[in-house]
Design a protein around this motif. Structure first.
Motif, mmCIF file in Angstrom:
data_model
loop_
_atom_site.group_PDB
_atom_site.id
_atom_site.type_symbol
_atom_site.label_atom_id
_atom_site.label_comp_id
_atom_site.label_asym_id
_atom_site.label_seq_id
_atom_site.Cartn_x
_atom_site.Cartn_y
_atom_site.Cartn_z
ATOM 1 N N UNK A 122 0.828 -1.178 0.000
ATOM 2 C CA UNK A 122 0.000 0.000 0.000
ATOM 3 C C UNK A 122 0.884 1.256 0.000
ATOM 4 N N UNK A 123 1.895 1.255 0.891
ATOM 5 C CA UNK A 123 2.794 2.403 0.943
ATOM 6 C C UNK A 123 3.480 2.617 -0.400
ATOM 7 N N UNK A 124 3.991 1.520 -0.989
ATOM 8 C CA UNK A 124 4.733 1.626 -2.242
ATOM 9 C C UNK A 124 3.857 2.228 -3.339
ATOM 10 N N UNK A 125 2.613 1.770 -3.423
ATOM 11 C CA UNK A 125 1.713 2.289 -4.452
ATOM 12 C C UNK A 125 1.454 3.778 -4.242
ATOM 13 N N UNK A 126 1.123 4.147 -3.004
ATOM 14 C CA UNK A 126 0.831 5.559 -2.717
ATOM 15 C C UNK A 126 2.057 6.425 -2.987
ATOM 16 N N UNK A 127 3.218 5.945 -2.592
ATOM 17 C CA UNK A 127 4.447 6.704 -2.815
ATOM 18 C C UNK A 127 4.707 6.879 -4.309
ATOM 19 N N UNK A 128 4.603 5.790 -5.063
ATOM 20 C CA UNK A 128 4.895 5.834 -6.495
ATOM 21 C C UNK A 128 3.912 6.735 -7.242
ATOM 22 N N UNK A 129 2.648 6.673 -6.876
ATOM 23 C CA UNK A 129 1.654 7.522 -7.538
ATOM 24 C C UNK A 129 1.978 8.995 -7.295
ATOM 25 N N UNK A 130 2.406 9.315 -6.078
ATOM 26 C CA UNK A 130 2.668 10.708 -5.720
ATOM 27 C C UNK A 130 4.057 11.177 -6.160
ATOM 28 N N UNK A 131 5.069 10.306 -6.038
ATOM 29 C CA UNK A 131 6.458 10.742 -6.223
ATOM 30 C C UNK A 131 7.189 10.116 -7.399
ATOM 31 N N UNK A 132 6.626 9.100 -8.007
ATOM 32 C CA UNK A 132 7.319 8.436 -9.100
ATOM 33 C C UNK A 132 7.843 7.076 -8.673
ATOM 34 N N UNK A 133 8.687 6.480 -9.510
ATOM 35 C CA UNK A 133 9.136 5.100 -9.284
ATOM 36 C C UNK A 133 9.795 4.879 -7.927
ATOM 37 N N UNK A 134 9.595 3.683 -7.414
ATOM 38 C CA UNK A 134 10.175 3.257 -6.150
ATOM 39 C C UNK A 134 10.710 1.850 -6.369
ATOM 40 N N UNK A 135 11.963 1.623 -6.031
ATOM 41 C CA UNK A 135 12.576 0.301 -6.230
ATOM 42 C C UNK A 135 12.528 -0.477 -4.930
ATOM 43 N N UNK A 136 11.998 -1.695 -4.974
ATOM 44 C CA UNK A 136 11.909 -2.553 -3.794
ATOM 45 C C UNK A 136 12.516 -3.906 -4.141
ATOM 46 N N UNK A 137 13.500 -4.343 -3.364
ATOM 47 C CA UNK A 137 14.111 -5.665 -3.547
ATOM 48 C C UNK A 137 13.768 -6.497 -2.323
ATOM 49 N N UNK A 138 13.151 -7.674 -2.534
ATOM 50 C CA UNK A 138 12.720 -8.487 -1.404
ATOM 51 C C UNK A 138 13.278 -9.899 -1.430
ATOM 52 N N UNK A 139 13.951 -10.267 -2.477
ATOM 53 C CA UNK A 139 14.517 -11.602 -2.589
ATOM 54 C C UNK A 139 15.865 -11.604 -1.890
ATOM 55 N N UNK A 140 16.060 -12.504 -0.951
ATOM 56 C CA UNK A 140 17.318 -12.510 -0.211
ATOM 57 C C UNK A 140 17.737 -13.927 0.118
ATOM 58 N N UNK A 141 18.849 -14.064 0.764
ATOM 59 C CA UNK A 141 19.383 -15.372 1.137
ATOM 60 C C UNK A 141 20.202 -15.189 2.394
ATOM 61 N N UNK A 142 20.040 -16.052 3.342
ATOM 62 C CA UNK A 142 20.772 -15.972 4.605
ATOM 63 C C UNK A 142 22.059 -16.769 4.476
ATOM 64 N N UNK A 143 23.198 -16.075 4.467
ATOM 65 C CA UNK A 143 24.489 -16.730 4.284
ATOM 66 C C UNK A 143 24.987 -17.430 5.538
ATOM 67 N N UNK A 144 24.527 -16.989 6.674
ATOM 68 C CA UNK A 144 25.006 -17.534 7.945
ATOM 69 C C UNK A 144 23.867 -18.260 8.646
ATOM 70 N N UNK A 145 24.208 -18.966 9.702
ATOM 71 C CA UNK A 145 23.198 -19.669 10.480
ATOM 72 C C UNK A 145 22.291 -18.702 11.226
ATOM 73 N N UNK A 146 21.324 -19.271 11.929
ATOM 74 C CA UNK A 146 20.363 -18.463 12.678
ATOM 75 C C UNK A 146 20.972 -17.847 13.928
ATOM 76 N N UNK A 147 22.020 -18.468 14.460
ATOM 77 C CA UNK A 147 22.606 -18.003 15.711
ATOM 78 C C UNK A 147 24.039 -18.517 15.820
ATOM 79 N N UNK A 148 24.700 -18.188 16.907
ATOM 80 C CA UNK A 148 26.071 -18.655 17.132
ATOM 81 C C UNK A 148 26.136 -20.185 17.190
#
Length: 124
Positions: free
Chosen positions: A1-27
């Motif tokens: 919702x935020x991204x759409x409202x922002x883009x309509x008002x201000x122009x393009x917005x880049x969002x990257x959500x694909x990621x990968x965890x290189x390390x374990x969850x904890x020590x």
């Protein structure tokens, strides 16, 4: 919702959500018991999210390699300064432990606030 409202008002917005965890969850979780070091290195080389964002920004002419390098340099300086400061600074007061994590009004579940209010406990 935020991204759409922002883009309509201000122009393009880049969002990257694909990621990968290189390390374990904890020590206690090195992260290599359920995947190989080769798998982790292959992911780093082929689809590191930061590298992918850089490539897209350059490919779309939204930035240049030189601009991104300058930004990285600034960030490295800021992080190095913060790390150096953290090593010599006094520990913050314990009552500030949970500041700037969530909204100040959102206490940790299962806690007793200073005013005696119980938060996040199962109702009895």
């Amino acid at each position: 919702k935020f991204a759409k409202e922002y883009a309509v008002k201000n122009g393009p917005l880049y969002i990257e959500m694909d990621t990968y965890r290189y390390h374990g969850h904890s020590m206690s979780d090195p992260g290599v018991t359920y995947r190989s070091k080769d798998e982790i290195n292959d992911i780093k080389k082929s689809r590191d999210p930061i590298d992918r964002v850089k490539e897209r920004l350059i490919e779309k002419s939204w930035s240049t390699a030189e601009d991104l390098k300058a930004i990285e340099k600034e960030i490295k300086i800021e992080v190095d300064e913060a790390a150096a400061f953290s090593k010599i600074a006094d520990a913050p007061p314990v009552e500030t432990l949970y500041h700037h994590i969530y909204q100040e009004e959102s206490p940790i579940r299962g806690t007793l606030l200073n005013n005696g209010t119980r938060v996040g406990f199962p109702s009895s």
